[in-house]
Design a protein around this motif. Structure first.
Motif, PDB file in Angstrom:
ATOM      1  N   LEU A  63     -13.780  -8.936  -7.815  1.00 30.86           N
ATOM      2  CA  LEU A  63     -12.984  -7.754  -7.490  1.00 30.86           C
ATOM      3  C   LEU A  63     -12.111  -7.985  -6.266  1.00 30.86           C
ATOM      4  CD1 LEU A  63     -15.527  -4.793  -7.844  1.00 30.86           C
ATOM      5  CD2 LEU A  63     -13.430  -5.081  -9.192  1.00 30.86           C
ATOM      6  N   VAL A  64     -10.861  -7.558  -6.325  1.00 31.59           N
ATOM      7  CA  VAL A  64     -10.026  -7.594  -5.126  1.00 31.59           C
ATOM      8  C   VAL A  64     -10.408  -6.458  -4.175  1.00 31.59           C
ATOM      9  CG1 VAL A  64      -8.040  -8.767  -6.149  1.00 31.59           C
ATOM     10  CG2 VAL A  64      -8.201  -6.268  -6.302  1.00 31.59           C
ATOM     11  N   ASP A  65     -11.132  -5.462  -4.670  1.00 35.19           N
ATOM     12  CA  ASP A  65     -11.557  -4.359  -3.806  1.00 35.19           C
ATOM     13  C   ASP A  65     -13.060  -4.412  -3.521  1.00 35.19           C
ATOM     14  OD1 ASP A  65     -12.723  -3.522  -6.171  1.00 35.19           O
ATOM     15  OD2 ASP A  65     -11.543  -1.701  -6.378  1.00 35.19           O
ATOM     16  N   ALA A  66     -13.658  -5.607  -3.623  1.00 31.34           N
ATOM     17  CA  ALA A  66     -15.100  -5.735  -3.399  1.00 31.34           C
ATOM     18  C   ALA A  66     -15.451  -5.253  -1.995  1.00 31.34           C
ATOM     19  CB  ALA A  66     -15.531  -7.193  -3.598  1.00 31.34           C
ATOM     20  N   SER A 100      -7.778   1.257  -3.990  1.00 32.71           N
ATOM     21  CA  SER A 100      -9.037   0.718  -3.472  1.00 32.71           C
ATOM     22  C   SER A 100      -8.908  -0.632  -2.764  1.00 32.71           C
ATOM     23  CB  SER A 100     -10.082   0.647  -4.588  1.00 32.71           C
ATOM     24  OG  SER A 100      -9.600  -0.071  -5.706  1.00 32.71           O
ATOM     25  N   PRO A 101      -8.142  -1.617  -3.286  1.00 34.75           N
ATOM     26  CA  PRO A 101      -8.046  -2.865  -2.524  1.00 34.75           C
ATOM     27  C   PRO A 101      -7.280  -2.701  -1.218  1.00 34.75           C
ATOM     28  CG  PRO A 101      -6.645  -2.959  -4.469  1.00 34.75           C
ATOM     29  CD  PRO A 101      -7.477  -1.726  -4.585  1.00 34.75           C
ATOM     30  N   HIS A 102      -6.310  -1.794  -1.206  1.00 34.57           N
ATOM     31  CA  HIS A 102      -5.573  -1.545   0.030  1.00 34.57           C
ATOM     32  C   HIS A 102      -6.485  -0.890   1.077  1.00 34.57           C
ATOM     33  CE1 HIS A 102      -1.835  -2.669  -1.917  1.00 34.57           C
ATOM     34  NE2 HIS A 102      -2.079  -1.811  -2.888  1.00 34.57           N
ATOM     35  N   ALA A 162       0.829  -1.206   0.000  1.00 32.79           N
ATOM     36  CA  ALA A 162       0.000   0.000   0.000  1.00 32.79           C
ATOM     37  C   ALA A 162       0.864   1.257   0.000  1.00 32.79           C
ATOM     38  CB  ALA A 162      -0.925  -0.008   1.216  1.00 32.79           C
ATOM     39  N   ARG A 163       1.939   1.245   0.785  1.00 31.64           N
ATOM     40  CA  ARG A 163       2.837   2.405   0.808  1.00 31.64           C
ATOM     41  C   ARG A 163       3.473   2.639  -0.550  1.00 31.64           C
ATOM     42  NH1 ARG A 163       4.497   0.241   5.854  1.00 31.64           N
ATOM     43  NH2 ARG A 163       6.383  -0.615   4.875  1.00 31.64           N
TER      44      ARG A 163
END
Length: 489
Positions: A382-385, A249-251, A218-219
């Motif tokens: 989605l990985v960001d579901a 978004s997924p992070h 994420a960083r």
């Protein structure tokens, strides 16, 4: 435990959708107490009610837990991962660790909030101190209200009310090994034992090539966005052919980064002159849409299954055509921008936001398939579901939600493709059959001359499908269906 008994020393920190060490309010409070800290994560797929994670999200969770476990080890905090009903697992962990306090960051879906409330009550009756914190949102969903004190159903006044509350707090620091006092280590399951990752078949190669889950990932993603994507964000964010979105978004979904960290990171970029105020405000508004979605989820818990506008309960959805649904999911509709988006989704577990709107409009209005069908497919792939964003955004496109796009706004996929992917770069990346077709025809290959198709090595219906519906006729059909609602008043 009776009131005369001294409270045991120690804190159980329950990780949930906050898989990070930096800017983690519950962790910060646990460490600041000066008491020993024991860490726990629970994979609860037994309690009835919570929505089971989709396949792509399960893959991401496995990687994120590996990252979190390694990060915890580095600061001297041993993380136990267990499987079972949250109420039972947490209660047993409290007994085994011998702690007198439990801390967690809040969740907002109805089933999870019910679990948390019941568990909090149960633990307090047993004499424990229980604290919950806001580690997921800039503002709690119940804190932003209309002038009459109720829920807000339109984004603009919601965001004005939210921003009027003042600057969000600064991010909290990551605890150091010197400050953290480790509590009793608990036994747990290995991440492999959780069964989160696909095996037969293993379809996750594209996800592995695309993403680096975890707080460190994420960083890196945030640094890349600040350095390469934030400048020009307001103008370019709708272009899927450009690296102009944050891809955070997924992070955010798994709490590997907080919205407070994002808010202040872009503000720092603005203050240093590397981003314009317009770009920063546009990005913050996207964080605002996420906040608005959670506001809606809090006030309307059935967001993923029930129309917010009740008149849409009478919408005349026909029985879905299985061939049409299958073509949409596989990216074989004959509309290149739609197919590129659906193939990007399947390959990478993510889809550009503008293209999400295009493919959603196509499913709902060109194919006349209920928005809940699409929301469910996104939830799985989605990985960001996200329980709030996913549902709120699908209802927005369907016209049935809060602050929704009117149902009669039907995206023309060819025009959308030409506008936002003018050279066809995005389409060529995910629809290689059309790689040699010129930009003039790439968003409407059925309009290309025979010579242009032959030159590109394409035979429509063989190398690439013909459109499964005629957009103009499909639009007329959708509007006719909508007229039945208007007729009912």
């Amino acid at each position: 435990m009776t009131s005369s008994t001294a409270r045991p020393s120690g804190v159980l920190l329950w990780f949930r959708e906050d898989l990070r060490l930096a800017d983690n309010p519950a962790l910060n409070a646990a460490v600041s107490s000066g008491e020993p800290v024991t860490a726990l994560y629970v994979l609860d797929e037994e309690t009835r009610g919570p929505r089971r994670l989709g396949g792509a999200s399960r893959w991401w969770l496995a990687q994120s837990l590996r990252s979190l476990k390694a990060d915890c080890d580095r600061v001297g905090l041993q993380l136990a991962i267990r499987v079972g009903k949250s109420r039972d697992v947490v209660t047993k962990a409290v007994e085994e660790a011998g702690v007198g306090r439990v801390a967690w960051n809040r969740r907002y879906a109805e089933a999870e909030t019910k679990i948390d409330a019941e568990l909090k009550d149960r633990l307090r009756k047993d004499g424990l101190e229980v604290e919950s914190f806001n580690g997921r949102l800039l503002h709690e969903p119940w804190e932003v209200r209309s002038k009459s004190g109720g829920a807000l159903k339109v984004f603009s006044p919601f965001w004005r009310a939210a921003t009027a509350r003042g600057e969000p707090r600064a991010p909290l620091p990551k605890p150091t090994k010197a400050k953290l006092k480790a509590g009793k280590a608990l036994n747990g399951n290995s991440i492999d034992e959780l069964g989160l990752e696909p095996t037969k078949p293993d379809w996750a190669d594209g996800l592995r090539e695309t993403w680096e889950p975890g707080e460190a990932g994420a960083r890196k993603a945030l640094t890349t966005f600040i350095d390469e994507g934030l400048k020009g964000y307001a103008e370019n964010r709708d272009r899927p052919d450009l690296p102009a979105t944050s891809r955070m978004s997924p992070h955010l979904r798994f709490g590997e980064v907080s919205p407070h960290q994002l808010w202040h990171a872009v503000e720092q970029a603005r203050s240093e002159g590397s981003a314009s105020a317009r770009d920063v405000e546009k990005f913050r508004a996207e964080l605002g849409w996420r906040e608005f979605s959670y506001h809606l989820l809090h006030h309307f818990p059935e967001l993923a299954t029930k129309n917010l506008q009740e008149r849409f309960d009478d919408f005349p959805w026909p029985t879905p055509d299985p061939a049409h649904r299958r073509a949409w999911r596989k990216g074989l509709t004959g509309y290149p921008i739609v197919d590129a988006g659906m193939r990007q989704l399947w390959t990478t577990g993510w889809i550009h936001n503008r293209v999400r709107m295009i493919v959603a409009s196509f499913l709902i209005k060109d194919l006349l398939i209920d928005w809940r069908d699409g929301e469910d497919w996104f939830w799985d792939t989605l990985v960001d579901a996200d329980p709030a964003n996913n549902a709120a955004s699908w209802q927005w496109i369907a016209g049935s939600g809060a602050d929704a796009a009117p149902y009669f706004r039907v995206f023309n996929p060819s025009l959308q493709g030409a506008k936002f992917d003018p050279d066809g770069t995005y389409v060529r990346a995910f629809v290689p059959e059309l790689e040699k077709l010129s930009a003039r025809w790439i968003h409407a290959p059925w309009e290309a001359s025979r010579e242009a198709l032959e030159e590109a090595g394409i035979e429509l219906g063989k190398d690439y499908p013909k459109p499964i519906v005629d957009h103009r006729a499909a639009r007329d059909r959708a509007l006719a269906a909508f007229e039945t609602l208007k007729a009912k008043g």
